[in-house]
Scaffold this motif. Structure first.
Motif, short mmCIF file in Angstrom:
data_model
loop_
_atom_site.label_atom_id
_atom_site.label_comp_id
_atom_site.label_asym_id
_atom_site.label_seq_id
_atom_site.Cartn_x
_atom_site.Cartn_y
_atom_site.Cartn_z
N GLY A 8 43.64 50.41 33.23
CA GLY A 8 44.10 50.83 34.46
C GLY A 8 43.80 52.30 34.77
O GLY A 8 44.20 53.28 35.05
N HIS A 9 42.20 52.27 34.92
CA HIS A 9 41.60 53.63 35.20
C HIS A 9 41.09 53.74 36.39
O HIS A 9 40.55 53.04 37.05
CB HIS A 9 40.12 53.79 34.27
N ASP A 10 42.25 54.31 37.37
CA ASP A 10 42.18 54.47 38.68
C ASP A 10 42.55 53.37 39.43
O ASP A 10 42.15 53.17 40.55
CB ASP A 10 40.73 55.10 39.04
N VAL A 11 43.01 52.41 38.94
CA VAL A 11 43.45 51.18 39.40
C VAL A 11 44.74 50.62 38.62
O VAL A 11 44.93 51.03 37.49
CB VAL A 11 42.33 49.95 39.44
N PRO A 12 45.48 49.80 39.27
CA PRO A 12 46.69 49.10 38.42
C PRO A 12 45.97 48.38 37.38
O PRO A 12 45.12 47.57 37.31
CB PRO A 12 47.38 48.06 39.41
N ILE A 13 46.74 48.35 35.95
CA ILE A 13 46.40 47.74 35.13
C ILE A 13 46.23 46.08 35.33
O ILE A 13 47.52 45.72 35.98
CB ILE A 13 47.27 47.68 33.98
N ASP A 14 45.42 45.36 35.18
CA ASP A 14 45.43 43.89 35.26
C ASP A 14 44.43 43.22 34.20
O ASP A 14 43.25 43.25 34.34
CB ASP A 14 44.31 43.79 36.64
N PHE A 15 45.24 42.69 33.40
CA PHE A 15 44.81 42.04 32.10
C PHE A 15 43.71 41.08 32.66
O PHE A 15 42.69 40.71 31.99
CB PHE A 15 45.60 41.88 31.02
N ALA A 16 44.25 40.23 33.47
CA ALA A 16 43.36 38.89 34.05
C ALA A 16 42.04 39.50 34.45
O ALA A 16 41.07 38.76 34.17
CB ALA A 16 44.11 38.16 35.09
N ARG A 17 42.06 40.28 35.27
CA ARG A 17 40.62 40.96 35.84
C ARG A 17 39.90 41.62 34.85
O ARG A 17 38.69 41.37 34.75
CB ARG A 17 40.90 41.80 37.13
N GLY A 18 40.60 42.30 33.93
CA GLY A 18 39.85 42.65 32.54
C GLY A 18 39.12 41.97 31.86
O GLY A 18 38.17 41.87 31.36
N CYS A 19 39.82 40.87 31.52
CA CYS A 19 39.54 39.68 30.77
C CYS A 19 38.25 38.96 31.50
O CYS A 19 37.15 38.66 30.84
CB CYS A 19 40.42 38.57 30.40
N PHE A 20 38.46 38.66 32.84
CA PHE A 20 37.17 38.15 33.54
C PHE A 20 36.08 38.96 33.48
O PHE A 20 34.95 38.19 33.12
CB PHE A 20 37.62 38.09 35.12
N TRP A 21 36.28 40.28 33.54
CA TRP A 21 34.89 41.45 33.48
C TRP A 21 34.58 41.14 31.81
O TRP A 21 33.19 41.00 31.86
CB TRP A 21 35.06 42.51 33.92
N PHE A 22 35.19 41.26 30.90
CA PHE A 22 34.83 41.24 29.60
C PHE A 22 33.98 39.85 29.32
O PHE A 22 33.20 39.82 28.74
CB PHE A 22 35.94 41.28 28.62
N GLU A 23 34.68 38.68 30.01
CA GLU A 23 33.88 37.64 29.84
C GLU A 23 32.50 37.38 30.30
O GLU A 23 31.55 36.94 29.68
CB GLU A 23 34.89 36.32 30.19
N THR A 24 32.51 38.23 31.47
CA THR A 24 31.21 38.13 32.16
C THR A 24 30.42 38.97 31.43
O THR A 24 29.10 38.49 31.31
CB THR A 24 31.52 38.59 33.57
N ALA A 25 30.73 40.11 30.77
CA ALA A 25 29.85 40.92 30.08
C ALA A 25 29.42 40.15 28.62
O ALA A 25 28.33 40.36 28.30
CB ALA A 25 30.57 42.25 29.50
#
Length: 219
Positions: A166-183
């Motif tokens: 949630g750094h300058d955006v609302p916390i979004d675990f799904a989107r966070g997980c998507f980007w971690f999986e992409t990484a």
């Protein structure tokens, strides 16, 4: 503005560069160095950037980041994207001379416009932080998305941290997980651990959203 180069000088510089690169492929660095320097002084961008890299890292020559800046600048002035990034990085870090975040940002922008993924990453960092120019968090994150699309694992990891934390955006675990999986798919060494952490706390709807985001990205 770059200096005008005579056709005979350009031909000579190209010949020297070809010879130097052949020597480097054979690990004959001492042979390559004077060839690279002569070609770089004739404003050959590839030779100047290669010599800058050898000087920056001390490969076959005494490490000299100030001279690396000089040769990177020759290549950057000729429009070579990799040299623009390399010079921008030294200015960003204050290595080989004074730190200049404004010029680093300018050089990263030029390299990014030519498709350099790591330039997009670093430009995003400076933009999101407001270093070397106006602060624009949204634009910084968009630059990371562009970098990730070009295969830059750290940009994808950073976006995972942004959304999961949630750094300058609302916390979004799904989107966070998507980007971690992409990484993770791009080879980031810590991303898999972050995926595991999030998948332990996400609900079915969030997991379904991750799958949807991957489908959107592949479309």
């Amino acid at each position: 503005m770059s200096d005008a180069i005579r056709p005979d000088d350009a031909a000579r510089a190209e010949q020297l560069t070809v010879q130097a690169m052949e020597a480097l492929r054979d690990a004959r660095i001492k042979t390559a160095l004077p060839l690279l320097e002569e070609a770089a002084n004739l404003h050959h961008p590839v030779a100047a950037n290669q010599l800058g890299a050898l000087l920056e890292h001390g490969h076959g020559v005494a490490k000299d980041e100030a001279r690396a800046r000089h040769f990177y600048a020759i290549a950057a002035d000729q429009g070579l994207a990799l040299a623009q990034f390399n010079l921008g990085f030294l200015l960003h870090m204050g290595r080989g001379g004074a730190q200049d975040l404004s010029e680093a940002r300018n050089l990263y922008r030029k390299a990014a416009q030519k498709g350099e993924a790591t330039a997009l990453l670093n430009l995003g960092i400076l933009t999101a932080r407001g270093e070397g120019g106006p602060k624009d968090v949204t634009a910084g994150y968009m630059l990371w998305e562009q970098a990730a699309a070009k295969g830059e694992a750290m940009a994808a990891f950073n976006l995972g941290m942004v959304h999961a934390g949630g750094h300058d955006v609302p916390i979004d675990f799904a989107r966070g997980c998507f980007w971690f999986e992409t990484a993770f798919r791009l080879g980031h060494p810590q991303a898999g651990m972050e995926v595991q952490k999030l998948r332990k706390v996400m609900g079915d709807d969030e997991i379904a959203t991750v799958a949807h985001l991957h489908k959107e990205r592949q479309a």
